[in-house]
Scaffold this active site. Structure first.
Site, mmCIF file in Angstrom:
data_model
loop_
_atom_site.group_PDB
_atom_site.id
_atom_site.type_symbol
_atom_site.label_atom_id
_atom_site.label_comp_id
_atom_site.label_asym_id
_atom_site.label_seq_id
_atom_site.Cartn_x
_atom_site.Cartn_y
_atom_site.Cartn_z
ATOM 1 N N CYS A 1 0.844 -1.202 0.000
ATOM 2 C CA CYS A 1 0.000 0.000 0.000
ATOM 3 C C CYS A 1 0.881 1.254 0.000
ATOM 4 C CB CYS A 1 -0.974 -0.068 1.179
ATOM 5 S SG CYS A 1 -2.329 1.106 1.055
ATOM 6 N N GLU B 1 -1.191 -8.706 5.140
ATOM 7 C CA GLU B 1 -1.123 -8.887 6.600
ATOM 8 C C GLU B 1 -2.506 -8.792 7.236
ATOM 9 O OE1 GLU B 1 -0.508 -6.203 5.035
ATOM 10 O OE2 GLU B 1 -0.943 -4.404 6.207
ATOM 11 N N HIS C 1 -3.511 -5.572 1.218
ATOM 12 C CA HIS C 1 -2.801 -5.773 2.496
ATOM 13 C C HIS C 1 -2.800 -7.247 2.885
ATOM 14 C CE1 HIS C 1 -2.346 -1.582 4.083
ATOM 15 N NE2 HIS C 1 -3.306 -1.349 3.214
#
Lengths: 224, 99
Positions: free
Chosen positions: A87, A197, A195
């Site tokens: 990002c 994660e 993302h």
């Protein structure tokens, strides 16, 4: 020996702890590297997390690229070290010239925070080596400037060198050629808007990001 | 003590002078400008018909010390290329005025 990931913290980064949590859930080790550091320490891979480095002032990534740590990241990348920008981290990598092109405002002029489907398009990158081409991953996006653009010659080269790593199944932001993530020609520097994660546990709604982070940990281990 | 008068132009190159700078940053032609399009779409509702080609950019002002106008301009253009704009998507227009 488990791979050690250096997670760069700029003033305004806000996804560093999510990244550390996900890396550690996979058995890796993660250290915060402050943006003012001139060396990365003993790391096998570098992760530039999401957020708003330096407030995104001027342009996302425009000031972060001048943070002292970026010179160390550049050397690490030049030495074939795995570097991933998620990002805002992707925006920093393009501003730093470690990846081609730029990220402009979403075509709908809306900040987007939703889970999207992305397709793995190339497995020659440090972030996709453990995945398979054609895999569909459900991963959240959370950005205003995620609309990837580049000149036609760069796009042609990205395609021919298999540097388009991930494509959106249903393009949410106007990104050219549905691009969600790219890598450099060597494959060791990767930037993506989604993302992984935040898709690292079924409890979060998806565990599909794990295959990407596992690739990163593996490539770091291979290097050592 | 009275304030110093501005440095006259014939001293260019011998002493430095202050220049006011205006940098206009705009998206390059062909790069979509969703902000400009949104502004344009809103105008008819206010009764402004026939407004076309709205592009939104930014203006950056500062002053710079340099030997002469050409030197000031050259520094500002370097600054634009390396920092104030992203040349992949943005252009800049520079105005330099001796203070």
């Amino acid at each position: 020996m488990s791979a050690r990931v250096g997670v760069v913290l700029f003033p305004g980064s806000n996804c560093e702890h999510d990244a550390i949590e996900a890396v550690e859930a996979l058995g890796g080790k993660a250290d915060i590297v402050w943006h003012g550091a001139t060396t990365l320490g003993d790391v096998d891979a570098v992760l530039l997390p999401g957020g708003f480095a330096h407030g995104d002032y001027l342009r996302p990534g425009a000031i972060a690229r001048f943070s002292p740590v970026m010179e160390a990241v550049r050397r690490f990348a030049g030495d074939a070290g795995p570097v991933v920008g998620i990002c805002n981290g992707f925006q920093v990598l393009t501003e730093a010239g470690l990846l081609p092109g730029a990220l402009q405002k979403n075509s709908g002029l809306k900040f987007m925070c939703t889970t999207v489907e992305v397709r793995v398009e190339s497995v020659r990158s440090t972030l996709t080596s453990a995945a398979s081409v054609g895999d569909i991953l459900r991963i959240p996006i959370n950005h205003f400037e995620g609309n990837y653009t580049c000149d036609p010659a760069t796009l042609a080269r990205l395609r021919s060198d298999e540097c388009v790593v991930l494509r959106y199944v249903d393009n949410p932001n106007g990104s050219i050629d549905d691009i969600a993530g790219i890598c450099n020609t060597a494959g060791n520097v990767v930037g993506l808007m989604p993302h992984p994660e935040r898709a690292s546990d079924p409890l979060l709604g998806s565990g599909d990001g794990l295959v990407l982070l596992r690739s990163l940990l593996n490539s770091g281990g291979v290097r050592r | 003590m009275p304030p110093l008068s501005p440095v006259p132009a014939w001293l260019d190159g011998f002493v430095s002078a202050q220049f006011d700078v205006l940098v206009e940053v705009s998206l390059r032609p062909g790069i979509a400008d969703p902000q400009g399009s949104t502004v344009e779409r809103a105008l008819p509702a206010l009764g402004f018909d026939g407004v076309e080609g709205v592009r939104v950019g930014k203006a950056i002002r500062f002053s710079i010390e340099a030997g002469d106008e050409a030197a000031a301009r050259s520094q500002v253009e370097d600054l634009c290329h390396r920092f104030l704009t992203n040349p992949v998507i943005e252009d800049s227009r520079v105005e330099v005025t001796r203070r």
